[in-house]
Design a protein around this motif. Structure first.
Motif, mmCIF file in Angstrom:
data_model
loop_
_atom_site.group_PDB
_atom_site.id
_atom_site.type_symbol
_atom_site.label_atom_id
_atom_site.label_comp_id
_atom_site.label_asym_id
_atom_site.label_seq_id
_atom_site.Cartn_x
_atom_site.Cartn_y
_atom_site.Cartn_z
ATOM 1 N N ALA A 35 0.818 -1.211 0.000
ATOM 2 C CA ALA A 35 0.000 0.000 0.000
ATOM 3 C C ALA A 35 0.850 1.259 0.000
ATOM 4 C CB ALA A 35 -0.932 -0.002 1.209
ATOM 5 N N ALA A 36 2.064 1.186 0.542
ATOM 6 C CA ALA A 36 2.951 2.348 0.575
ATOM 7 C C ALA A 36 3.694 2.549 -0.738
ATOM 8 C CB ALA A 36 3.966 2.196 1.716
ATOM 9 N N GLY A 37 3.450 1.699 -1.714
ATOM 10 C CA GLY A 37 4.119 1.817 -3.001
ATOM 11 C C GLY A 37 3.586 2.966 -3.834
ATOM 12 N N PRO A 38 4.085 3.110 -5.060
ATOM 13 C CA PRO A 38 3.712 4.260 -5.895
ATOM 14 C C PRO A 38 2.322 4.173 -6.507
ATOM 15 C CG PRO A 38 5.218 2.820 -7.077
ATOM 16 C CD PRO A 38 5.107 2.258 -5.700
ATOM 17 N N ARG A 39 1.682 3.006 -6.507
ATOM 18 C CA ARG A 39 0.383 2.849 -7.153
ATOM 19 C C ARG A 39 -0.724 3.288 -6.191
ATOM 20 N NH1 ARG A 39 0.976 -3.058 -10.144
ATOM 21 N NH2 ARG A 39 2.821 -2.539 -11.392
ATOM 22 N N ARG A 40 -1.268 4.465 -6.418
ATOM 23 C CA ARG A 40 -2.268 5.024 -5.526
ATOM 24 C C ARG A 40 -3.586 4.239 -5.572
ATOM 25 N NH1 ARG A 40 -2.904 9.444 -2.575
ATOM 26 N NH2 ARG A 40 -4.981 10.289 -2.237
ATOM 27 N N ALA A 41 -3.945 3.747 -6.745
ATOM 28 C CA ALA A 41 -5.189 2.987 -6.855
ATOM 29 C C ALA A 41 -5.125 1.715 -6.009
ATOM 30 C CB ALA A 41 -5.463 2.644 -8.318
ATOM 31 N N PHE A 42 -3.973 1.060 -6.023
ATOM 32 C CA PHE A 42 -3.809 -0.145 -5.205
ATOM 33 C C PHE A 42 -3.863 0.209 -3.727
ATOM 34 C CE2 PHE A 42 -1.328 -3.366 -2.989
ATOM 35 C CZ PHE A 42 -1.909 -4.532 -3.489
ATOM 36 N N ASP A 43 -3.238 1.338 -3.368
ATOM 37 C CA ASP A 43 -3.260 1.797 -1.986
ATOM 38 C C ASP A 43 -4.697 2.000 -1.514
ATOM 39 O OD1 ASP A 43 -2.758 2.902 0.480
ATOM 40 O OD2 ASP A 43 -2.118 4.845 -0.285
ATOM 41 N N GLU A 44 -5.514 2.687 -2.318
ATOM 42 C CA GLU A 44 -6.888 2.942 -1.930
ATOM 43 C C GLU A 44 -7.689 1.644 -1.815
ATOM 44 O OE1 GLU A 44 -8.590 5.672 -1.102
ATOM 45 O OE2 GLU A 44 -6.729 6.821 -1.111
ATOM 46 N N GLY A 45 -7.478 0.737 -2.748
ATOM 47 C CA GLY A 45 -8.220 -0.518 -2.700
ATOM 48 C C GLY A 45 -7.891 -1.346 -1.468
ATOM 49 N N VAL A 46 -6.596 -1.455 -1.152
ATOM 50 C CA VAL A 46 -6.186 -2.242 0.012
ATOM 51 C C VAL A 46 -6.680 -1.609 1.299
ATOM 52 C CG1 VAL A 46 -4.190 -2.999 1.354
ATOM 53 C CG2 VAL A 46 -4.189 -3.262 -1.120
ATOM 54 N N MET A 47 -6.516 -0.292 1.433
ATOM 55 C CA MET A 47 -6.909 0.374 2.673
ATOM 56 C C MET A 47 -8.410 0.328 2.900
ATOM 57 S SD MET A 47 -4.331 1.392 4.430
ATOM 58 C CE MET A 47 -3.616 -0.188 3.977
ATOM 59 N N ARG A 48 -9.204 0.492 1.839
ATOM 60 C CA ARG A 48 -10.665 0.460 2.035
ATOM 61 C C ARG A 48 -11.137 -0.951 2.399
ATOM 62 N NH1 ARG A 48 -9.008 4.781 1.408
ATOM 63 N NH2 ARG A 48 -8.740 4.258 3.613
ATOM 64 N N ALA A 49 -10.526 -1.958 1.795
ATOM 65 C CA ALA A 49 -10.891 -3.328 2.154
ATOM 66 C C ALA A 49 -10.521 -3.632 3.600
ATOM 67 C CB ALA A 49 -10.206 -4.313 1.207
ATOM 68 N N LEU A 50 -9.357 -3.149 4.039
ATOM 69 C CA LEU A 50 -8.940 -3.371 5.429
ATOM 70 C C LEU A 50 -9.794 -2.570 6.399
ATOM 71 C CD1 LEU A 50 -5.055 -3.450 5.053
ATOM 72 C CD2 LEU A 50 -6.625 -5.370 5.297
ATOM 73 N N ASP A 51 -10.230 -1.380 5.987
ATOM 74 C CA ASP A 51 -11.128 -0.594 6.841
ATOM 75 C C ASP A 51 -12.439 -1.329 7.080
ATOM 76 O OD1 ASP A 51 -9.295 1.402 7.074
ATOM 77 O OD2 ASP A 51 -10.173 2.688 5.524
ATOM 78 N N LEU A 52 -12.913 -2.026 6.057
ATOM 79 C CA LEU A 52 -14.147 -2.803 6.205
ATOM 80 C C LEU A 52 -13.963 -3.917 7.221
ATOM 81 C CD1 LEU A 52 -17.050 -3.258 5.204
ATOM 82 C CD2 LEU A 52 -16.094 -4.770 3.449
ATOM 83 N N LEU A 53 -12.814 -4.595 7.161
ATOM 84 C CA LEU A 53 -12.530 -5.651 8.127
ATOM 85 C C LEU A 53 -12.329 -5.078 9.524
ATOM 86 C CD1 LEU A 53 -11.947 -8.634 8.710
ATOM 87 C CD2 LEU A 53 -9.568 -8.235 8.039
ATOM 88 N N LEU A 54 -11.730 -3.895 9.605
ATOM 89 C CA LEU A 54 -11.468 -3.263 10.897
ATOM 90 C C LEU A 54 -12.759 -2.859 11.594
ATOM 91 C CD1 LEU A 54 -9.029 -2.355 12.642
ATOM 92 C CD2 LEU A 54 -9.193 -0.129 11.546
ATOM 93 N N ALA A 55 -13.834 -2.673 10.835
ATOM 94 C CA ALA A 55 -15.097 -2.224 11.419
ATOM 95 C C ALA A 55 -15.814 -3.338 12.181
ATOM 96 C CB ALA A 55 -16.020 -1.689 10.323
ATOM 97 N N PHE A 56 -15.449 -4.596 11.948
ATOM 98 C CA PHE A 56 -16.117 -5.695 12.625
ATOM 99 C C PHE A 56 -15.530 -5.886 14.024
ATOM 100 C CE2 PHE A 56 -16.975 -6.737 8.190
ATOM 101 C CZ PHE A 56 -18.312 -7.086 8.247
ATOM 102 N N PRO A 57 -16.355 -5.913 15.068
ATOM 103 C CA PRO A 57 -15.845 -6.205 16.420
ATOM 104 C C PRO A 57 -15.292 -7.622 16.485
ATOM 105 C CG PRO A 57 -18.060 -5.251 16.499
ATOM 106 C CD PRO A 57 -17.790 -5.607 15.076
ATOM 107 N N GLY A 58 -14.124 -7.753 17.119
ATOM 108 C CA GLY A 58 -13.467 -9.051 17.154
ATOM 109 C C GLY A 58 -14.296 -10.124 17.833
ATOM 110 N N LEU A 59 -14.883 -9.802 18.992
ATOM 111 C CA LEU A 59 -15.664 -10.804 19.699
ATOM 112 C C LEU A 59 -16.907 -11.207 18.921
ATOM 113 C CD1 LEU A 59 -15.509 -9.799 23.474
ATOM 114 C CD2 LEU A 59 -14.555 -11.822 22.370
ATOM 115 N N LEU A 60 -17.495 -10.260 18.179
ATOM 116 C CA LEU A 60 -18.670 -10.598 17.364
ATOM 117 C C LEU A 60 -18.294 -11.593 16.276
ATOM 118 C CD1 LEU A 60 -21.629 -10.149 16.647
ATOM 119 C CD2 LEU A 60 -20.917 -8.181 15.260
ATOM 120 N N VAL A 61 -17.133 -11.404 15.672
ATOM 121 C CA VAL A 61 -16.669 -12.341 14.647
ATOM 122 C C VAL A 61 -16.450 -13.729 15.259
ATOM 123 C CG1 VAL A 61 -14.819 -12.843 13.019
ATOM 124 C CG2 VAL A 61 -15.630 -10.496 13.283
ATOM 125 N N LEU A 62 -15.841 -13.774 16.441
ATOM 126 C CA LEU A 62 -15.594 -15.057 17.091
ATOM 127 C C LEU A 62 -16.901 -15.718 17.523
ATOM 128 C CD1 LEU A 62 -12.437 -14.187 19.220
ATOM 129 C CD2 LEU A 62 -12.543 -15.439 17.067
#
Length: 274
Positions: free
Chosen positions: A99-126
Motif C-alpha cells: 500500500a505504501a508503493g507508488p500505485r495510488r489505486a492499489f493503496d486505496e483498494g487495500v486500505m478500504r478493504a482493510l477498513d471494512l474488516l477493521l469495522a467488525f468487532p473481534g468478539l462478534l466475529v468469534l
C-alpha cells in the motif's frame, strides 16, 4: 545519591523487574507440562477447597488440583497468542508495504478493504464463528490473527510512506533494484522498531481477545486447563476459593506487563547515548 543517579539506577533496575514478570508465566508455560502432576480429582476430592495439604493452591470447582492445572494451561495461552501475532504479521506487513508503493489505486483498494474488516468487532466475529460450529483452537487462532491484519497493515503503511519517498529509495530504483529488495530489505529494516513496539502492545490485545473468547466459552472446551478457561470456570467461587481465579489471572497480567516493559526498555536503550 543524587536525583540523576537515582533515576539512572531505576532505569538499570527496570529490566530485572520486567524479566521477572515475564519469566514467571513463560517458565510456567514452557516447563509446566513436564512439572505438573495429575490434575484428575482423587478419591474424596472436594470442589473449591482452599489451599491445604496435598493441594498448594486448593482445588477448582471440579475438585482438580489448581496448581497442576495452572502449570498445564500456560502452553496453550502462549502458543495461541504468538500464533495469532505471527498470522497478523505475515499477512499485514506485506500488505502495508504494498500500500505504501507508488500505485495510488492499489493503496486505496487495500486500505478500504482493510477498513471494512477493521469495522467488525473481534468478539462478534468469534461469536459468529462459534455459532457456525467452528470452535476448534486453530479456527480461533487463525481468525484472531486475521483480525490484526488491518491495524498492522495501516501501521506499516504509515511508517513506510516517508522513508519510501527519500532520495535513497529513488537511487535504489535507478540502480535497477526491484520492489522486493527496496521494501523487504531496505524499508523493512527501518520499520523494525515501530513493529516491535506495536507487537508488544498487540500481544496484550490478542491475549485479551483470546482470553475473552475462552472466558465466554467460544474457544476451548470447559475441561481445558487454559488460564482464561480456569478463570471462567471458577469465577463463581472467587470468594470461597480465590486462588483458583487469582493464580491464572496473575499469570496473564504478568505476561502482558512484563512483555511491554521489556520491549520499552530495549527501545529506550537504543536512544541512550553511548
Amino acid at each position: 545519591m543524587t536525583a540523576p543517579q537515582a533515576m539512572a539506577a531505576a532505569r538499570r533496575g527496570r529490566p530485572w523487574a520486567a524479566l521477572l514478570l515475564l519469566a514467571v508465566p513463560v517458565s510456567a508455560a514452557a516447563l509446566g507440562p513436564w512439572l505438573a502432576g495429575d490434575a484428575t480429582p482423587g478419591p474424596g476430592a472436594l470442589p473449591s477447597r482452599p489451599p491445604g495439604a496435598g493441594h498448594p493452591l486448593g482445588t477448582d470447582v471440579l475438585g482438580r488440583d489448581v496448581l497442576a492445572l495452572v502449570l498445564q494451561g500456560g502452553a496453550s495461552v502462549l502458543a495461541s497468542a504468538l500464533g495469532a501475532l505471527l498470522i497478523g504479521a505475515v499477512a499485514g506487513v506485506p500488505l502495508g508495504l504494498l500500500a505504501a508503493g507508488p500505485r495510488r489505486a492499489f493503496d486505496e483498494g487495500v486500505m478500504r478493504a482493510l477498513d471494512l474488516l477493521l469495522a467488525f468487532p473481534g468478539l462478534l466475529v468469534l461469536m459468529t464463528l462459534a455459532a457456525t460450529g467452528h470452535r476448534d483452537r486453530y479456527w480461533l487462532v487463525t481468525v484472531a490473527g486475521l483480525l490484526q491484519v488491518p491495524a498492522v497493515a495501516r501501521l506499516v503503511r504509515a511508517a513506510a510512506l516517508a522513508p519510501g519517498t527519500r532520495t535513497v529509495v529513488e537511487a535504489l530504483r535507478m540502480q535497477g533494484h526491484g520492489w522486493g529488495y527496496i521494501h523487504l530489505r531496505h524499508l523493512a529494516r527501518q520499520l523494525t522498531a515501530s513493529l516491535v513496539t506495536d507487537f508488544a502492545g498487540r500481544f496484550s490485545v490478542v491475549l485479551y481477545l483470546l482470553a475473552s473468547a475462552n472466558f465466554l466459552g467460544l474457544g476451548l472446551p470447559h475441561s481445558s486447563p487454559d488460564w482464561a478457561v480456569l478463570i471462567e470456570r471458577n469465577s463463581d467461587a472467587l470468594f470461597t476459593q480465590p486462588a483458583a481465579v487469582l493464580a491464572p489471572a496473575g499469570l496473564l497480567t504478568a505476561l502482558c506487563i512484563g512483555g511491554n516493559l521489556l520491549v520499552d526498555r530495549a527501545l529506550a536503550r537504543q536512544r541512550e547515548p553511548r
